[in-house]
Design an enzyme around this catalytic site. Structure first.
Site, PDB file in Angstrom:
ATOM      1  N   GLU A 223      -4.408  -7.123   5.005  1.00  0.00           N
ATOM      2  CA  GLU A 223      -3.539  -6.023   5.455  1.00  0.00           C
ATOM      3  C   GLU A 223      -2.686  -6.497   6.626  1.00  0.00           C
ATOM      4  O   GLU A 223      -3.184  -7.154   7.542  1.00  0.00           O
ATOM      5  CB  GLU A 223      -4.408  -4.840   5.898  1.00  0.00           C
ATOM      6  CG  GLU A 223      -3.596  -3.631   6.349  1.00  0.00           C
ATOM      7  CD  GLU A 223      -4.482  -2.435   6.698  1.00  0.00           C
ATOM      8  OE1 GLU A 223      -5.701  -2.628   6.917  1.00  0.00           O
ATOM      9  OE2 GLU A 223      -3.951  -1.320   6.766  1.00  0.00           O
TER      10      GLU A 223
ATOM     11  N   TYR B 234      -2.945  12.389   6.596  1.00  0.00           N
ATOM     12  CA  TYR B 234      -3.344  11.330   7.526  1.00  0.00           C
ATOM     13  C   TYR B 234      -2.735   9.986   7.122  1.00  0.00           C
ATOM     14  O   TYR B 234      -2.709   9.639   5.942  1.00  0.00           O
ATOM     15  CB  TYR B 234      -4.877  11.195   7.545  1.00  0.00           C
ATOM     16  CG  TYR B 234      -5.348  10.066   8.419  1.00  0.00           C
ATOM     17  CD1 TYR B 234      -5.473  10.233   9.791  1.00  0.00           C
ATOM     18  CD2 TYR B 234      -5.618   8.811   7.891  1.00  0.00           C
ATOM     19  CE1 TYR B 234      -5.874   9.191  10.602  1.00  0.00           C
ATOM     20  CE2 TYR B 234      -6.018   7.757   8.699  1.00  0.00           C
ATOM     21  CZ  TYR B 234      -6.145   7.959  10.046  1.00  0.00           C
ATOM     22  OH  TYR B 234      -6.530   6.924  10.854  1.00  0.00           O
TER      23      TYR B 234
ATOM     24  N   GLU C 176     -13.844  -0.636   6.141  1.00  0.00           N
ATOM     25  CA  GLU C 176     -13.181  -0.852   7.430  1.00  0.00           C
ATOM     26  C   GLU C 176     -13.963  -0.210   8.569  1.00  0.00           C
ATOM     27  O   GLU C 176     -13.785  -0.591   9.722  1.00  0.00           O
ATOM     28  CB  GLU C 176     -11.730  -0.367   7.407  1.00  0.00           C
ATOM     29  CG  GLU C 176     -11.555   1.128   7.383  1.00  0.00           C
ATOM     30  CD  GLU C 176     -10.097   1.549   7.306  1.00  0.00           C
ATOM     31  OE1 GLU C 176      -9.320   0.877   6.620  1.00  0.00           O
ATOM     32  OE2 GLU C 176      -9.745   2.543   7.948  1.00  0.00           O
TER      33      GLU C 176
ATOM     34  N   GLU D 205      -8.872   2.178  -1.853  1.00  0.00           N
ATOM     35  CA  GLU D 205      -9.672   1.876  -0.656  1.00  0.00           C
ATOM     36  C   GLU D 205     -10.441   3.115  -0.216  1.00  0.00           C
ATOM     37  O   GLU D 205      -9.903   4.229  -0.259  1.00  0.00           O
ATOM     38  CB  GLU D 205      -8.691   1.443   0.432  1.00  0.00           C
ATOM     39  CG  GLU D 205      -9.339   1.143   1.759  1.00  0.00           C
ATOM     40  CD  GLU D 205      -8.279   0.938   2.830  1.00  0.00           C
ATOM     41  OE1 GLU D 205      -7.139   0.545   2.511  1.00  0.00           O
ATOM     42  OE2 GLU D 205      -8.599   1.196   4.004  1.00  0.00           O
TER      43      GLU D 205
ATOM     44  N   ARG E 159       0.861  -1.178   0.000  1.00  0.00           N
ATOM     45  CA  ARG E 159       0.000   0.000   0.000  1.00  0.00           C
ATOM     46  C   ARG E 159       0.897   1.228   0.000  1.00  0.00           C
ATOM     47  O   ARG E 159       1.802   1.325   0.847  1.00  0.00           O
ATOM     48  CB  ARG E 159      -0.884  -0.035   1.244  1.00  0.00           C
ATOM     49  CG  ARG E 159      -1.833   1.120   1.353  1.00  0.00           C
ATOM     50  CD  ARG E 159      -2.606   1.085   2.653  1.00  0.00           C
ATOM     51  NE  ARG E 159      -2.163   2.167   3.500  1.00  0.00           N
ATOM     52  CZ  ARG E 159      -2.926   2.750   4.436  1.00  0.00           C
ATOM     53  NH1 ARG E 159      -4.151   2.314   4.642  1.00  0.00           N
ATOM     54  NH2 ARG E 159      -2.462   3.715   5.166  1.00  0.00           N
TER      55      ARG E 159
ATOM     56  N   TRP F 107     -12.551  12.432   7.744  1.00  0.00           N
ATOM     57  CA  TRP F 107     -11.135  12.063   7.869  1.00  0.00           C
ATOM     58  C   TRP F 107     -10.936  10.743   7.164  1.00  0.00           C
ATOM     59  O   TRP F 107     -11.880  10.043   6.860  1.00  0.00           O
ATOM     60  CB  TRP F 107     -10.708  11.958   9.321  1.00  0.00           C
ATOM     61  CG  TRP F 107     -11.295  10.809  10.040  1.00  0.00           C
ATOM     62  CD1 TRP F 107     -12.470  10.776  10.727  1.00  0.00           C
ATOM     63  CD2 TRP F 107     -10.767   9.496  10.115  1.00  0.00           C
ATOM     64  NE1 TRP F 107     -12.692   9.536  11.227  1.00  0.00           N
ATOM     65  CE2 TRP F 107     -11.657   8.719  10.864  1.00  0.00           C
ATOM     66  CE3 TRP F 107      -9.594   8.893   9.627  1.00  0.00           C
ATOM     67  CZ2 TRP F 107     -11.430   7.373  11.127  1.00  0.00           C
ATOM     68  CZ3 TRP F 107      -9.383   7.554   9.901  1.00  0.00           C
ATOM     69  CH2 TRP F 107     -10.305   6.813  10.640  1.00  0.00           C
TER      70      TRP F 107
ATOM     71  N   ASP G 108      -5.006   3.969  -0.107  1.00  0.00           N
ATOM     72  CA  ASP G 108      -6.154   4.274   0.757  1.00  0.00           C
ATOM     73  C   ASP G 108      -6.506   5.757   0.621  1.00  0.00           C
ATOM     74  O   ASP G 108      -5.680   6.624   0.930  1.00  0.00           O
ATOM     75  CB  ASP G 108      -5.769   3.951   2.217  1.00  0.00           C
ATOM     76  CG  ASP G 108      -6.969   3.950   3.141  1.00  0.00           C
ATOM     77  OD1 ASP G 108      -8.036   4.432   2.740  1.00  0.00           O
ATOM     78  OD2 ASP G 108      -6.818   3.451   4.290  1.00  0.00           O
TER      79      ASP G 108
ATOM     80  N   ARG H 131     -13.742  -4.951   3.379  1.00  0.00           N
ATOM     81  CA  ARG H 131     -12.709  -4.520   4.341  1.00  0.00           C
ATOM     82  C   ARG H 131     -13.133  -4.749   5.800  1.00  0.00           C
ATOM     83  O   ARG H 131     -12.304  -4.645   6.709  1.00  0.00           O
ATOM     84  CB  ARG H 131     -12.440  -3.016   4.169  1.00  0.00           C
ATOM     85  CG  ARG H 131     -11.758  -2.643   2.896  1.00  0.00           C
ATOM     86  CD  ARG H 131     -10.263  -2.815   2.965  1.00  0.00           C
ATOM     87  NE  ARG H 131      -9.623  -1.952   3.936  1.00  0.00           N
ATOM     88  CZ  ARG H 131      -8.475  -2.240   4.539  1.00  0.00           C
ATOM     89  NH1 ARG H 131      -7.852  -3.369   4.299  1.00  0.00           N
ATOM     90  NH2 ARG H 131      -7.944  -1.402   5.402  1.00  0.00           N
TER      91      ARG H 131
ATOM     92  N   HIS I 213      -8.959   7.125   2.288  1.00  0.00           N
ATOM     93  CA  HIS I 213      -9.473   7.541   3.601  1.00  0.00           C
ATOM     94  C   HIS I 213     -10.744   8.386   3.480  1.00  0.00           C
ATOM     95  O   HIS I 213     -10.884   9.401   4.167  1.00  0.00           O
ATOM     96  CB  HIS I 213      -8.402   8.308   4.390  1.00  0.00           C
ATOM     97  CG  HIS I 213      -7.282   7.444   4.853  1.00  0.00           C
ATOM     98  ND1 HIS I 213      -7.429   6.389   5.719  1.00  0.00           N
ATOM     99  CD2 HIS I 213      -5.955   7.483   4.566  1.00  0.00           C
ATOM    100  CE1 HIS I 213      -6.267   5.821   5.943  1.00  0.00           C
ATOM    101  NE2 HIS I 213      -5.355   6.459   5.254  1.00  0.00           N
TER     102      HIS I 213
END
Ligand code: KDG
Ligand code: MG
Length: 402
Positions: A339, A159, A262, A236, A147, A402, A210, A283, A212
């Protein structure tokens, strides 16, 4: 067999972890991860005030009925806190079942579909050059899936980019820090980043990224399209999970695969995404998604639509969750990738684990149940320290995802 007692172990070897320990009248105990980053005490309150008293006297072999007792039987359903508590109970009961039958967890879930599971590493660099060095380092460690995250020119701190620390830790001690974000700078930089990674490392590495949750649907569609030439394994969380319709727009514009969830905690977060084939990878992890009993149903449902797994596995999920996840991934047919970020050494003083990393893959031994134990004396040496994930604002100060 009867459950005689259960207790919560809260420890902070470098970061907070919550573990549920369930005791039986036959001397066997089971362990479950109940860690929800920044919300540890909310999960503990639900476990201690309701779940533990309600568990006592039940037969731990009845994993299906007990799961439904805590899911259907509770008026206020779903949500990360509730589903993490249910996951911890479920994981501990499967651990007991494996120990009782003297067999590893994967045998209870269908046996081995593979001998080892492919994992992806994190390469987090401060800027493009640093990121290329981090990719090189992870490749040298044997990872074949990486990643890639990087600091963005013009954004003071992105982040998930670890800074100088060797370990990924987005939570900070005390109340949330504020971070600032500029999507246009990000969208401009990302294709350049992946072009450089492909130019430096060729086509063989599986590359992941990712987002986010930081794009609107049309921004995410542009990103997914711009990244197409670099054929990523996935992007992601391109948009927030709440906005399921947003995935339709991304799909219209791009063939870049999508992983999401996630922060999901229920099959009902996934039904549209799965049945409309708007995603490619699940996820939602065992620990936040109601445990093994629930995830098995989600994953079997997803398999009908040719959707695979790529479970969340950051270091704020405990080694216990990781071990249970390896068993799970060993057994299911539609495994994709896992992951994996190694925990700090100090974490392994507390959790005694049974998995091993080699050449880009994780394997697990044949210990009964999940096969992880906790050293309670060591755990007690590391008391809880409040820590929170950051909040995020646009550069003009507007509160943002975020
Ligand atoms: O607690 C939050 C982390 O688990 C999260 O930032 C990790 O996004 C993450 C990932 O993909 O591992
Ligand atoms: Mg993520």
């Amino acid at each position: 067999m009867k459950i005689t007692d259960a207790k919560v172990i809260l420890t902070c070897p470098g970061r907070n972890f919550v573990t549920l320990k369930v005791y039986t009248d036959q001397g066997i105990y089971g362990l479950g991860d109940a860690t929800l980053n920044g919300m540890e005490k909310a999960v503990i309150a639900f476990l201690e005030s309701y779940c533990i008293p309600a568990l006592i006297g039940k037969d731990p072999a009845n994993t299906e009925d007990i799961w439904h007792y805590f899911y259907k039987g509770v008026y206020w359903k779903r949500g990360s806190v509730t589903m993490t508590a249910i996951a911890a109970i479920d994981m501990a009961l499967w651990d007991i079942k494996g120990k009782m039958l003297q067999t590893p967890l994967y045998n209870l879930l269908g046996g081995k579909s593979r001998e080892r599971i492919m994992v992806y590493a994190h390469a987090n660099g401060k800027n493009l050059e640093d990121t290329l060095e981090k990719v090189e380092a992870e490749k040298a460690r044997g990872f074949i899936a990486i990643r890639v995250q990087s600091g963005i020119p013009g954004i003071s701190h992105a982040y998930g980019v670890a800074g100088d620390s060797k370990f990924y830790e987005p939570a900070h001690k005390g109340l949330p820090h504020t971070e600032f974000w500029d999507t246009s700078k990000y969208l401009h930089f990302l294709p350049r980043l992946f072009e450089s990674v492909r130019n430096s490392f060729g086509d063989d590495l599986h590359l992941l990224h990712d987002v986010h949750h930081r794009c609107t649907p049309i921004e995410a569609a542009r990103l997914a399209k711009d990244l197409e030439p670099y054929h990523l394994y996935w992007i992601e969380d391109p948009v927030t999970g709440e906005l399921q319709e947003g995935l339709r727009l991304i799909r219209k514009h791009s063939t870049t695969p999508i992983a999401i969830g996630e922060v999901f905690n229920s099959v009902y977060d996934y039904t549209t995404l799965i049945t409309e084939q708007l995603i490619d990878y699940i996820r939602m992890p065992l620990v936040h998604g109601g445990g093994i009993t629930h995830l098995k149903k989600v994953v079997d449902f997803a398999s009908i639509y040719h959707i695979s797994t790529g479970f969340h596995g950051a270091t704020d999920l405990s080694p216990l969750n990781l071990a249970a996840t390896i068993h799970f991934n060993m057994a299911i047919n539609n495994f994709g990738v896992q992951e994996y970020m190694p925990h700090q050494d100090i974490v392994h003083e507390v959790f005694k684990t049974n998995y091993q990393f080699k050449d880009g893959f994780l394997t697990i031994d044949d210990s009964p149940g999940i096969g992880v134990d906790i050293d309670e004396k060591k755990a007690a040496q590391y008391p809880y320290e409040m820590a929170c994930l950051p909040v995020n604002r646009k550069t003009d100060g507007t509160m943002f995802y975020w």
